[in-house]
Design a protein around this motif. Sequence first.
Motif: not given
Length: 360
Positions: A265-277
């Motif tokens: 979930s932390l790693a996904s914060m670098e992605l676009e909002p629709e891909h974040r966990i």
Amino acid sequence: MATTENAVVRTGKTPVDPSDVVLELTDVVQTFAAKGTRIHAVNGVSLKIARGETVGLVGESGSGKTTVGRTALRLYTPTSGSIVFEGDDVSRARGGRLRRLLRRRSAMVFQNPSTSLNGYMRLGEILREPLDIHQVGTPADRRKAVDEILDRIGLGAAYAQRYPHELSGGQRQRVGIARALMLDPSLIVADEPTASLDVSVQAQIVNLLEDIQAERGLAYLFITHDLALVRRISHRIAVMYLGRIVELGTSEDLFTRPQHPYTASLASMELEPEHRIVPEGELPSPANPPTGCAFHQRCPIARPQCATDRPELKETTNPVSGQPHAFACHFPGELTIAAASHTQHVVPAPLPLVPAPAAN
């Protein structure tokens, strides 16, 4: 002083010898009494930092990051567990022994230089104070050391006569770094050292820290919320959740092959909002931690076992990178992370539980 034109965080990491350990924490527990209850700030943290290595420590506010850093420097005495610094157990050291073994060889860079520097003292007095306390050299030697360190951080000896309020935020943090270096430490704990600075100034400060590390072989424990920054500068990253380390590995492995759902979930914060966990709910109270896995109440892949059995931190060898990788999860690698490309997805496969080679 560095200019904004070259204020880009450099990404090169100097190789380190993992056997040359400066700091070793083993099962460190730190609790505090508060209003008739116990706050479980740190729950059994084990961590090693080698000479010349930067270990990033990340997690939400309230996860225990700062408490780990302050306990490592013995600003707090651990409730239990051991702290070994350069081969000496300093867990219960006091007085002169603590000053000799740890105080002179370690330092801290605080988040806000505006409050960590004494506004009634000139910079020369602030920087000379550690030398005065430990009676290092002659008065002339101390003045020379102050001038040299001011030159090294890009301010110049003339700044010795200035007061903190006469400096910019970036200049004040440079002074905070200089103060940490005055006794030539082997370990620096940097607690959110760039959080209060502009982006261009952040890069200058990080580059300064990296240059000094390369020159002196310093070990850094770098505490931050800035995931992009910690990924670039850290050799390894420890992810904390509610007082425990839930994953530990190289910065590349943690961001490309995370095994714990919280790390994913932390790693996904670098992605676009629709891909974040985004985990549901809030961090549980450290005064009343949940049973089992502390993350199970917010975890999208939790099973009944997660609510009853607390997973231990298991060290393995990552088969892709060949590097040690530890995680505390019953179902590692199951949470899918969307990659930066909208057409590509990374599914971190579970790592085999093959013990990492024993340290010599």
